[in-house]
Design an enzyme around this catalytic site. Structure first.
Site, PDB file in Angstrom:
ATOM      1  CE  LYS A   9       6.206-100.854  25.045  1.00  0.00           C
ATOM      2  NZ  LYS A   9       7.475-100.313  24.570  1.00  0.00           N
ATOM      3  CG  HIS A  91       8.195-106.406  23.634  1.00  0.00           C
ATOM      4  ND1 HIS A  91       9.088-105.566  24.266  1.00  0.00           N
ATOM      5  CD2 HIS A  91       7.408-105.621  22.863  1.00  0.00           C
ATOM      6  CE1 HIS A  91       8.831-104.323  23.892  1.00  0.00           C
ATOM      7  NE2 HIS A  91       7.812-104.328  23.039  1.00  0.00           N
ATOM      8  CD  GLU A 160       7.751-104.129  18.639  1.00  0.00           C
ATOM      9  OE1 GLU A 160       6.738-103.438  18.499  1.00  0.00           O
ATOM     10  OE2 GLU A 160       8.195-104.474  19.742  1.00  0.00           O
ATOM     11  CB  SER A 196       9.119 -94.452  17.662  1.00  0.00           C
ATOM     12  OG  SER A 196       9.864 -94.558  18.853  1.00  0.00           O
TER      13      SER A 196
HETATM   14  C1  2PG Z   1       7.284-101.622  21.556  1.00  0.00           C
HETATM   15  C2  2PG Z   1       6.757-100.431  20.838  1.00  0.00           C
HETATM   16  C3  2PG Z   1       5.477-100.897  20.401  1.00  0.00           C
HETATM   17  P1  2PG Z   1       6.742 -97.812  21.208  1.00  0.00           P
HETATM   18  O1  2PG Z   1       7.972-101.518  22.541  1.00  0.00           O
HETATM   19  O2  2PG Z   1       6.972-102.714  21.123  1.00  0.00           O
HETATM   20  O3  2PG Z   1       4.849-101.666  21.410  1.00  0.00           O
HETATM   21  O4  2PG Z   1       6.693 -99.337  21.718  1.00  0.00           O
HETATM   22  O5  2PG Z   1       5.644 -97.655  20.236  1.00  0.00           O
HETATM   23  O6  2PG Z   1       6.561 -96.998  22.444  1.00  0.00           O
HETATM   24  O7  2PG Z   1       8.078 -97.618  20.576  1.00  0.00           O
END
Ligand code: 2PG
Length: 234
Positions: A9, A91, A160, A196
């Site tokens: 990110k 995303h 996600e 997460s």
């Molecule tokens: C996201 C996830 C994985 P995190 O935003 O796609 O990249 O982030 O693991 O911090 O939830």
């Protein structure tokens, strides 16, 4: 084979990325791994990964162009300089914070598909949709495939759930398996889970039915944890 993808990110400077790379390099020189590892660093640090073998480098974003007048964006002429042929598309932060529409996302997808890029394509529902149950969740997710060629050979999907991203709240195994099973019935492509994922749960998540790996943000930014994630899933 498990696919582990790390999304930096807007984190890490060039200096801290160099330290990350050197640490990962040392590990990869001494250890053979079967996993596919993909890293999406910030655009300003892409070149620092040039020395890492056995690791695929991707861009977190790019515009659907070779070059041109698109202020603040990068195109394939810049990506080519780093040998990048992998892109993250759809995303939730780009959908919900940067306001990318499904139409723009599909246009980007098709542009990079024509060029043969490996595309990690993200889908996932917000909390208010999850609370309406699995059927509504799947309806919402299927809308995110509008304009997307799900037969594309270089496609990897990442489920996600928006409510699990960067919140510390991981989806339960049932949440993950229910959605993954349903998607896999329709689309037979590698399907990662993201949201997460942590050092402590990555192994369990990656061993669930129809989970082919993980897309990891927060937990992968620390170099020691990144290696531990690879160790736990190899
Ligand atoms: C996201 C996830 C994985 P995190 O935003 O796609 O990249 O982030 O693991 O911090 O939830």
């Amino acid at each position: 084979m498990v696919i582990i993808a790390s999304n930096f990110k807007t984190n890490h400077t060039r200096q801290s990325t160099k330290e990350f790379v050197s640490f990962v390099n040392d590990y990869l020189k001494k250890n053979s791994i079967k996993n596919e590892i993909i890293v999406f660093p910030t655009a300003t640090s892409l070149d620092t990964f040039n020395t890492v073998p056995n690791l695929r480098l991707g861009t977190q974003n790019a515009y659907a162009t070779i070059k041109g007048s698109f202020t603040g964006e990068i195109g394939t002429s810049q990506l080519d300089e780093f040998g990048i042929k992998t892109i993250l598309i759809g995303h939730s932060e780009r959908r919900h914070i940067l306001g990318e529409t499904q139409e723009q996302i599909a246009q980007k997808f098709n542009f990079y598909k024509e060029l043969g890029y490996k595309i990690i394509y993200c889908i996932g529902e917000p909390l208010e949709v999850k609370e309406q149950g699995l059927e509504k969740t799947l309806e919402y997710i299927y809308e995110q495939f509008v304009g997307i060629d799900t037969n594309y050979e270089n496609l990897i999907l990442a489920y996600e759930p928006v409510w699990a991203i960067g919140t510390g709240v991981t989806a339960t195994s049932d949440d993950i398996v229910n959605v993954h099973n349903a998607i896999k019935k329709k689309i037979s492509k590698p399907l990662l889970y993201g949201g997460s994922v942590k050092v402590d749960n990555v192994k369990e998540i990656c061993s669930l039915n129809n989970v082919d790996g993980a897309l990891i943000g927060t937990a992968s930014w620390n170099k020691e944890d990144f290696i531990e994630i690879i160790e736990k899933t190899k």
